[in-house]
Design an enzyme around this catalytic site. Structure first.
Site, PDB file in Angstrom:
ATOM      1  N   GLY A 157      26.622  11.136 -24.749  1.00 13.16           N
ATOM      2  CA  GLY A 157      27.190  10.697 -26.016  1.00 13.16           C
ATOM      3  C   GLY A 157      26.430  11.271 -27.191  1.00 13.16           C
ATOM      4  O   GLY A 157      25.311  11.775 -27.060  1.00 13.16           O
ATOM      5  N   CYS A 158      27.034  11.175 -28.368  1.00  7.53           N
ATOM      6  CA  CYS A 158      26.432  11.772 -29.563  1.00  7.53           C
ATOM      7  C   CYS A 158      25.164  11.029 -29.989  1.00  7.53           C
ATOM      8  O   CYS A 158      24.111  11.648 -30.204  1.00  7.53           O
ATOM      9  CB  CYS A 158      27.448  11.816 -30.702  1.00  7.53           C
ATOM     10  SG  CYS A 158      28.278  10.248 -31.051  1.00  7.53           S
ATOM     11  N   TYR A 159      25.233   9.696 -30.114  1.00  8.18           N
ATOM     12  CA  TYR A 159      24.032   8.939 -30.461  1.00  8.18           C
ATOM     13  C   TYR A 159      22.924   9.116 -29.415  1.00  8.18           C
ATOM     14  O   TYR A 159      21.767   9.365 -29.772  1.00  8.18           O
ATOM     15  CB  TYR A 159      24.364   7.455 -30.599  1.00  8.18           C
ATOM     16  CG  TYR A 159      25.008   7.029 -31.901  1.00  8.18           C
ATOM     17  CD1 TYR A 159      24.437   7.333 -33.143  1.00  8.18           C
ATOM     18  CD2 TYR A 159      26.173   6.268 -31.902  1.00  8.18           C
ATOM     19  CE1 TYR A 159      25.021   6.911 -34.328  1.00  8.18           C
ATOM     20  CE2 TYR A 159      26.770   5.840 -33.084  1.00  8.18           C
ATOM     21  CZ  TYR A 159      26.187   6.162 -34.300  1.00  8.18           C
ATOM     22  OH  TYR A 159      26.764   5.738 -35.467  1.00  8.18           O
ATOM     23  N   THR A 161      22.328  11.597 -27.473  1.00  7.76           N
ATOM     24  CA  THR A 161      21.756  12.936 -27.587  1.00  7.76           C
ATOM     25  C   THR A 161      20.723  12.989 -28.702  1.00  7.76           C
ATOM     26  O   THR A 161      19.589  13.442 -28.501  1.00  7.76           O
ATOM     27  CB  THR A 161      22.863  13.973 -27.839  1.00  7.76           C
ATOM     28  OG1 THR A 161      23.718  14.034 -26.694  1.00  7.76           O
ATOM     29  CG2 THR A 161      22.274  15.350 -28.095  1.00  7.76           C
ATOM     30  N   ALA A 162      21.105  12.525 -29.882  1.00  9.43           N
ATOM     31  CA  ALA A 162      20.190  12.575 -31.027  1.00  9.43           C
ATOM     32  C   ALA A 162      18.928  11.753 -30.768  1.00  9.43           C
ATOM     33  O   ALA A 162      17.806  12.206 -31.035  1.00  9.43           O
ATOM     34  CB  ALA A 162      20.900  12.068 -32.276  1.00  9.43           C
TER      35      ALA A 162
END
Length: 342
Positions: A157-159, A161-162
Site C-alpha cells: 500500500g501507499c502509506y 511504503t512511505a
C-alpha cells in the site's frame, strides 16, 4: 526506438485501467521497452473507450482501448502477466482464475498483503475467501525484497511504503529502543481515495483532516512490515497526489548521529529510487516520479524521519512496475522515468 522486437516483449494486461493507479500502470507499461501493453480493462457494462479519452494527458503516449471486463475473457487472453488495480474483493475473486491459466499476477489491492486472514474482517470488512493464497503471495516492498518473486505478487500500500521505507533502516540496524512504539502521522493527496466522486474526497470540500483512527487498513500492514505495533494516524490533504509521512521513534541510549546516517546509507546504497534530501521533503518534488525522498533529524534519543512519495507511483503503479521488472529479469527501473507524468 527500442531495438527489442515486439515478439520478445512481455505481453501484459491491466485490469482497473480506468482508475488512477491503473491508468498510471498503462503509461508505465507503454514506456517500458521490455513490456507490451496488450489489453486494458475496466468494469463490465461500460462502452470501450480509448484511455486518452479518459485521461487526455496520455494522448499520443498511450494508445490502448479500455474495454469492459468479463471473466469469460480469461481463456482468450494471450498474456504472461496481469496487473490488478481493482477493489480488494474483486482482485481476490479474479486472481485465482488468472493464476489457473498460468498468468502471473501483480495485485495492487490489499487482497493478499496480510498474512493473517482473520485480520480481513476487521480491517477490510469481509472474510477472505482464498486464505491459501496469502502464503503464496510475495509482498514486494522492493528496497527490502529478499524472497524471490513468484506467480502472485502483492504490491504494498501507499502509506505502508512511505512509512516502512522511513523506519526499516533504523529498526533493522537495532537502533530503536525495544519498548518504542513508532508514532506515524501521514498525509495523502485526494487521489489516494480513487476516482469515484464523493463529497468527503472532493477537492473543493477537502481541507486537512485526520481519519481512520486506529482502524485504518494500512495499520496492520505497517506493523507486519516493521515487526512491532505503531500509532498510525492518516490525514487527507488538499492536494492531488503524494504522501508525506512523519515518523517519530525513541532511539537506544547513546545512539549517535553517525550511526543513524550509516543505517540509512547501508540500507539504501545502490537503491536507485531512494533519494536523501538536505531538508524536509516536499510532495511537490516527488509527484509524478517513482522516488521516495527521505530526511531525518535527531535530538538526543528522539529521531524524526520524513518520507515523501507519489501515492500513485512509488505507492502503487511504479512499485508494481519495479517488481515486474525484477520478476522478469529486466533492469529494475525500466520504463519508470519515461512513463511517470506529473
Amino acid at each position: 526506438m527500442s531495438d527489442i522486437s515486439k515478439s520478445s516483449k512481455i505481453r501484459s494486461a491491466v485490469l482497473g485501467a480506468a482508475g488512477y493507479s491503473g491508468a498510471e500502470l498503462c503509461a508505465l507499461l507503454s514506456a517500458n521497452p521490455y513490456f507490451e501493453l496488450s489489453y486494458a480493462f475496466a468494469s463490465g457494462g461500460r462502452d470501450p473507450e480509448p484511455l486518452a479519452s479518459l485521461y487526455p494527458r496520455f494522448a499520443r503516449q498511450v494508445d490502448i482501448l479500455v474495454e469492459p471486463w468479463q471473466d469469460s475473457l480469461i481463456p482468450e487472453l494471450d498474456i504472461e502477466v496481469a496487473f490488478l488495480a481493482l477493489p480488494h474483493e474483486a482482485s481476490e475473486e479474479v486472481a485465482p482464475k488468472l493464476l489457473a491459466k498460468g498468468i502471473k499476477v501483480f495485485d495492487l489491492s490489499g487482497a493478499f498483503r496480510l498474512k493473517q486472514p482473520e485480520l480481513y474482517p476487521q480491517y477490510y470488512g469481509y472474510a477472505h475467501q482464498h486464505p491459501e493464497l496469502l502464503e503464496q503471495a510475495v509482498y514486494s516492498l522492493m528496497e527490502w525484497q529478499t524472497e524471490p518473486l513468484g506467480d502472485l505478487v502483492s504490491v504494498p500500500g501507499c502509506y505502508p511504503t512511505a512509512c516502512s521505507l522511513a523506519l526499516l533502516p533504523v529498526l533493522k540496524a537495532g537502533l530503536v529502543a525495544a519498548d518504542c512504539i513508532p508514532v506515524i502521522s501521514a498525509t495523502s493527496g485526494v487521489s489516494g481515495a480513487g476516482r469515484k466522486a464523493s463529497l468527503t474526497t472532493s477537492f473543493c470540500e477537502v481541507g486537512l483532516n485526520a481519519y481512520g483512527f486506529f482502524k485504518h487498513r494500512h495499520r496492520p500492514e505497517i506493523e507486519q512490515n516493521l515487526g512491532r505495533k505503531v500509532v498510525f494516524t492518516p490525514h487527507l490533504g488538499n492536494f492531488k497526489r503524494g504522501i508525506l509521512a512523519t515518523c517519530v521513534v525513541n532511539l537506544k541510549p547513546g545512539v549517535s548521529a553517525e550511526q543513524v546516517k550509516s543505517a540509512f546509507s547501508q540500507a539504501y546504497t545502490g537503491k536507485p529510487l531512494i533519494r536523501f534530501t538536505d531538508k524536509s521533503p516536499n510532495v511537490a518534488d516527488v509527484a509524478g516520479t517513482p522516488f521516495c525522498d527521505l530526511y531525518w533529524q535527531q535530538d538526543g534519543e528522539q529521531l524524526v524521519i520524513m518520507s515523501a512519495i507519489d501515492n500513485l507511483l512509488k505507492g502503487a503503479a511504479a512499485q508494481a512496475m519495479q517488481a515486474a521488472n525484477v520478476r522478469f529479469g529486466k533492469p529494475e527501473t525500466a520504463g519508470l522515468f519515461a512513463g511517470a507524468v506529473a
